[in-house]
Design a protein around this motif. Structure first.
Motif, PDB file in Angstrom:
ATOM      1  N   MET A   1      46.209 -24.232  -6.098  1.00 34.77           N
ATOM      2  CA  MET A   1      46.135 -22.958  -5.400  1.00 34.77           C
ATOM      3  C   MET A   1      44.853 -22.902  -4.567  1.00 34.77           C
ATOM      4  SD  MET A   1      46.866 -19.567  -7.562  1.00 34.77           S
ATOM      5  CE  MET A   1      48.419 -19.053  -8.079  1.00 34.77           C
ATOM      6  N   THR A   2      44.973 -22.368  -3.379  1.00 42.13           N
ATOM      7  CA  THR A   2      43.789 -22.189  -2.546  1.00 42.13           C
ATOM      8  C   THR A   2      43.105 -20.871  -2.940  1.00 42.13           C
ATOM      9  OG1 THR A   2      44.973 -20.953  -0.852  1.00 42.13           O
ATOM     10  CG2 THR A   2      44.927 -23.364  -0.629  1.00 42.13           C
ATOM     11  N   ARG A   3      41.912 -20.670  -2.401  1.00 41.70           N
ATOM     12  CA  ARG A   3      41.191 -19.424  -2.697  1.00 41.70           C
ATOM     13  C   ARG A   3      41.982 -18.219  -2.197  1.00 41.70           C
ATOM     14  NH1 ARG A   3      35.379 -19.608  -0.445  1.00 41.70           N
ATOM     15  NH2 ARG A   3      35.436 -17.505  -1.248  1.00 41.70           N
ATOM     16  N   PHE A   4      42.643 -18.393  -1.034  1.00 41.73           N
ATOM     17  CA  PHE A   4      43.452 -17.296  -0.496  1.00 41.73           C
ATOM     18  C   PHE A   4      44.600 -16.969  -1.445  1.00 41.73           C
ATOM     19  CE2 PHE A   4      47.071 -15.736   1.930  1.00 41.73           C
ATOM     20  CZ  PHE A   4      46.511 -14.612   2.514  1.00 41.73           C
ATOM     21  N   ASP A   5      45.270 -17.987  -1.946  1.00 42.27           N
ATOM     22  CA  ASP A   5      46.382 -17.770  -2.879  1.00 42.27           C
ATOM     23  C   ASP A   5      45.899 -17.055  -4.139  1.00 42.27           C
ATOM     24  OD1 ASP A   5      48.262 -19.017  -1.221  1.00 42.27           O
ATOM     25  OD2 ASP A   5      47.846 -20.991  -2.089  1.00 42.27           O
ATOM     26  N   GLN A   6      44.749 -17.464  -4.644  1.00 40.45           N
ATOM     27  CA  GLN A   6      44.211 -16.836  -5.847  1.00 40.45           C
ATOM     28  C   GLN A   6      43.864 -15.371  -5.594  1.00 40.45           C
ATOM     29  OE1 GLN A   6      40.949 -19.441  -6.700  1.00 40.45           O
ATOM     30  NE2 GLN A   6      42.175 -20.757  -8.036  1.00 40.45           N
ATOM     31  N   ALA A   7      43.239 -15.112  -4.440  1.00 44.51           N
ATOM     32  CA  ALA A   7      42.864 -13.728  -4.107  1.00 44.51           C
ATOM     33  C   ALA A   7      44.112 -12.873  -3.921  1.00 44.51           C
ATOM     34  CB  ALA A   7      42.007 -13.713  -2.847  1.00 44.51           C
ATOM     35  N   PHE A   8      45.124 -13.432  -3.269  1.00 50.67           N
ATOM     36  CA  PHE A   8      46.359 -12.678  -3.046  1.00 50.67           C
ATOM     37  C   PHE A   8      47.059 -12.390  -4.369  1.00 50.67           C
ATOM     38  CE2 PHE A   8      50.847 -12.192  -1.981  1.00 50.67           C
ATOM     39  CZ  PHE A   8      50.763 -11.208  -1.012  1.00 50.67           C
ATOM     40  N   ALA A   9      47.082 -13.367  -5.258  1.00 53.84           N
ATOM     41  CA  ALA A   9      47.714 -13.177  -6.560  1.00 53.84           C
ATOM     42  C   ALA A   9      46.970 -12.120  -7.371  1.00 53.84           C
ATOM     43  CB  ALA A   9      47.760 -14.495  -7.323  1.00 53.84           C
ATOM     44  N   ALA A  10      45.639 -12.142  -7.323  1.00 55.67           N
ATOM     45  CA  ALA A  10      44.848 -11.154  -8.054  1.00 55.67           C
ATOM     46  C   ALA A  10      45.090  -9.753  -7.490  1.00 55.67           C
ATOM     47  CB  ALA A  10      43.366 -11.506  -7.984  1.00 55.67           C
ATOM     48  N   LEU A  11      45.142  -9.643  -6.176  1.00 50.55           N
ATOM     49  CA  LEU A  11      45.392  -8.346  -5.546  1.00 50.55           C
ATOM     50  C   LEU A  11      46.782  -7.844  -5.915  1.00 50.55           C
ATOM     51  CD1 LEU A  11      44.532  -6.089  -3.622  1.00 50.55           C
ATOM     52  CD2 LEU A  11      45.434  -7.471  -1.755  1.00 50.55           C
ATOM     53  N   SER A  12      47.770  -8.718  -5.896  1.00 54.24           N
ATOM     54  CA  SER A  12      49.131  -8.324  -6.260  1.00 54.24           C
ATOM     55  C   SER A  12      49.191  -7.848  -7.700  1.00 54.24           C
ATOM     56  CB  SER A  12      50.087  -9.503  -6.071  1.00 54.24           C
ATOM     57  OG  SER A  12      50.151  -9.865  -4.721  1.00 54.24           O
ATOM     58  N   ASP A  13      48.483  -8.542  -8.584  1.00 52.70           N
ATOM     59  CA  ASP A  13      48.454  -8.127  -9.992  1.00 52.70           C
ATOM     60  C   ASP A  13      47.849  -6.736 -10.137  1.00 52.70           C
ATOM     61  OD1 ASP A  13      49.607 -10.501 -10.745  1.00 52.70           O
ATOM     62  OD2 ASP A  13      47.722 -11.430 -11.390  1.00 52.70           O
ATOM     63  N   ARG A  14      46.734  -6.487  -9.420  1.00 54.89           N
ATOM     64  CA  ARG A  14      46.084  -5.180  -9.525  1.00 54.89           C
ATOM     65  C   ARG A  14      46.968  -4.075  -8.964  1.00 54.89           C
ATOM     66  NH1 ARG A  14      40.525  -5.958  -6.834  1.00 54.89           N
ATOM     67  NH2 ARG A  14      41.226  -8.049  -6.419  1.00 54.89           N
ATOM     68  N   MET A  15      47.693  -4.367  -7.892  1.00 57.03           N
ATOM     69  CA  MET A  15      48.553  -3.351  -7.287  1.00 57.03           C
ATOM     70  C   MET A  15      49.745  -3.023  -8.180  1.00 57.03           C
ATOM     71  SD  MET A  15      48.451  -4.528  -3.301  1.00 57.03           S
ATOM     72  CE  MET A  15      49.735  -3.421  -2.807  1.00 57.03           C
ATOM     73  N   SER A  16      50.176  -3.978  -8.983  1.00 60.46           N
ATOM     74  CA  SER A  16      51.340  -3.727  -9.830  1.00 60.46           C
ATOM     75  C   SER A  16      50.975  -3.017 -11.127  1.00 60.46           C
ATOM     76  CB  SER A  16      52.053  -5.039 -10.152  1.00 60.46           C
ATOM     77  OG  SER A  16      51.227  -5.884 -10.926  1.00 60.46           O
ATOM     78  N   MET A  17      49.675  -2.954 -11.460  1.00 58.14           N
ATOM     79  CA  MET A  17      49.246  -2.252 -12.667  1.00 58.14           C
ATOM     80  C   MET A  17      49.305  -0.744 -12.437  1.00 58.14           C
ATOM     81  SD  MET A  17      45.906  -4.186 -14.024  1.00 58.14           S
ATOM     82  CE  MET A  17      45.756  -5.945 -13.885  1.00 58.14           C
ATOM     83  N   PRO A  18      49.601   0.015 -13.496  1.00 60.20           N
ATOM     84  CA  PRO A  18      49.575   1.480 -13.328  1.00 60.20           C
ATOM     85  C   PRO A  18      48.156   1.945 -13.031  1.00 60.20           C
ATOM     86  CG  PRO A  18      49.877   0.884 -15.633  1.00 60.20           C
ATOM     87  CD  PRO A  18      49.937  -0.385 -14.838  1.00 60.20           C
ATOM     88  N   ALA A  19      48.061   3.059 -12.347  1.00 64.79           N
ATOM     89  CA  ALA A  19      46.750   3.607 -11.984  1.00 64.79           C
ATOM     90  C   ALA A  19      45.988   3.989 -13.240  1.00 64.79           C
ATOM     91  CB  ALA A  19      46.925   4.824 -11.087  1.00 64.79           C
ATOM     92  N   ALA A  20      44.685   3.881 -13.158  1.00 62.77           N
ATOM     93  CA  ALA A  20      43.830   4.263 -14.284  1.00 62.77           C
ATOM     94  C   ALA A  20      43.950   5.766 -14.505  1.00 62.77           C
ATOM     95  CB  ALA A  20      42.386   3.888 -13.989  1.00 62.77           C
TER      96      ALA A  20
END
Length: 50
Positions: A1-20
């Motif tokens: 995975m490239t750094r971009f792929d990792q950042a995109f995956a992390a962002l996608s994970d955060r967006m799919s989590m319910p709001a605090a």
């Protein structure tokens, strides 16, 4: 995975989590009260040398 792929995956994970959950402390202030507070602060501000 490239750094971009990792950042995109992390962002996608955060967006799919319910709001605090909101901190308990009552309802959020109304827009009108916030505008009044800003206007009060503007009136108290005295431009010029300090």
């Amino acid at each position: 995975m490239t750094r971009f792929d990792q950042a995109f995956a992390a962002l996608s994970d955060r967006m799919s989590m319910p709001a605090a959950p909101r901190r308990a402390g009552g309802p959020a202030p109304s827009l009108t009260s916030l505008i009044e507070r800003v206007n009060d602060a503007k009136q108290r501000y005295q431009p010029g040398p300090r």
